[in-house]
Design a protein around this motif. Structure first.
Motif, PDB file in Angstrom:
ATOM      1  N   VAL A  68       0.850  -1.185   0.000  1.00 15.50           N
ATOM      2  CA  VAL A  68       0.000   0.000   0.000  1.00 15.50           C
ATOM      3  C   VAL A  68       0.885   1.233   0.000  1.00 15.50           C
ATOM      4  O   VAL A  68       2.017   1.217   0.476  1.00 15.50           O
ATOM      5  N   THR A  93      -3.744  -7.609   4.216  1.00 14.45           N
ATOM      6  CA  THR A  93      -4.833  -7.150   3.355  1.00 14.45           C
ATOM      7  C   THR A  93      -6.087  -6.832   4.145  1.00 14.45           C
ATOM      8  O   THR A  93      -6.881  -5.983   3.739  1.00 14.45           O
ATOM      9  N   HIS A  96      -6.162  -3.089   4.972  1.00 18.12           N
ATOM     10  CA  HIS A  96      -6.100  -2.079   3.923  1.00 18.12           C
ATOM     11  C   HIS A  96      -7.333  -1.180   3.988  1.00 18.12           C
ATOM     12  O   HIS A  96      -8.471  -1.675   3.963  1.00 18.12           O
ATOM     13  N   VAL A 100      -7.474   2.523  -0.899  1.00 20.34           N
ATOM     14  CA  VAL A 100      -6.049   2.782  -0.725  1.00 20.34           C
ATOM     15  C   VAL A 100      -5.335   2.655  -2.069  1.00 20.34           C
ATOM     16  O   VAL A 100      -5.706   1.845  -2.919  1.00 20.34           O
ATOM     17  N   HIS A 102      -2.006   1.875  -4.532  1.00 18.70           N
ATOM     18  CA  HIS A 102      -1.002   0.806  -4.522  1.00 18.70           C
ATOM     19  C   HIS A 102       0.224   1.121  -5.375  1.00 18.70           C
ATOM     20  O   HIS A 102       1.066   0.246  -5.564  1.00 18.70           O
ATOM     21  N   PRO A 121      -1.615   5.615   5.311  1.00 15.61           N
ATOM     22  CA  PRO A 121      -1.958   5.185   3.955  1.00 15.61           C
ATOM     23  C   PRO A 121      -2.615   6.307   3.162  1.00 15.61           C
ATOM     24  O   PRO A 121      -3.364   7.128   3.701  1.00 15.61           O
TER      25      PRO A 121
END
Length: 236
Positions: A68, A93, A96, A100, A102, A121
């Motif tokens: 992330v 995961t 997350h 978010v 990547h 994040p």
């Protein structure tokens, strides 16, 4: 008494089993000697292997992870982060956040709609994509405001209520045109026109009305929400 006049068994062959000496003990094989010498150590090793097997059997399966995008340092709202300001980290995961990002390129060079702490994040609602609205039900359009100094305190991500003041020849109260419009960009003033230009994200249902009043009314605004918190003396 024997004929010879003496007591005892007559001479002749013996009827009992012959006397045999005990056999010599057999030598143990070398591997048995090794086992005997290290039996305590081998017993401890076997116990350790058994404990390890139990730990492996009851240990939970590692949770799946994925990369992330996070802030590599504290980033203020309205800033445009570069590659050095962002980083990819592996997180489970299940942790997350929704939306978010990547990849570093997804947030490089675009304005942040809110401040980010180091390690936080980066989600899709934290970046203002130039030329494209966040929501399919909204559009992006320019709007010119009368007070350039007032517009100078705004930055991408701020939310404002857009008001239309009547023309001087028709005095009256200002009218709310767009509630909670999102400031997408604040173009640099060219000096060719009065006031200051803002690029706003507004609902489609009010876009036509805003475009219609922009030509004949004086646009102003009220602060609906600053993304960076209280008004700062320098928001550049």
């Amino acid at each position: 008494m024997s004929p010879s006049g003496s007591f005892g068994a007559p001479p002749g062959p013996s009827f009992g089993p012959p006397f045999r000496s005990a056999p010599a003990p057999r030598a143990r094989p070398p591997w048995r000697r090794v086992l005997a010498r290290h039996r305590r150590g081998l017993a401890a090793l076997s116990a350790a292997v058994a404990v390890l097997a139990v730990i492996v059997a009851v240990r939970p399966t590692p949770a799946p992870t994925g990369a992330v995008l996070v802030a590599a340092r504290d980033l203020p709202a309205g800033s445009t982060p570069g590659p050095a300001d962002l980083a990819l980290v592996a997180l489970p995961t299940a942790l997350h956040p929704a939306g978010v990002l990547h990849a570093v390129g997804q947030a490089t060079g675009v304005a942040l709609t809110g401040p980010l702490r180091r390690g936080e994040p980066v989600t899709d609602v934290r970046v203002a994509h130039p030329g494209g609205p966040h929501d399919p039900g909204t559009v992006v359009l320019p709007a010119r405001f009368a007070d350039a100094d007032a517009v100078a305190v705004l930055r991408p991500g701020d939310r404002i209520d857009v008001l239309a003041a009547p023309a001087p020849e028709h005095p009256g109260p200002a009218r709310l045109i767009v509630p909670a419009a999102i400031v997408m960009a604040r173009p640099t003033a060219t000096g060719s026109s009065a006031g200051a230009l803002l690029i706003l994200e507004v609902p489609r249902t009010v876009a036509a009305e805003l475009a219609g009043v922009a030509g004949g009314s004086v646009l102003t605004y009220t602060i609906h929400r600053f993304v960076g918190g209280p008004v700062a003396t320098n928001r550049e």
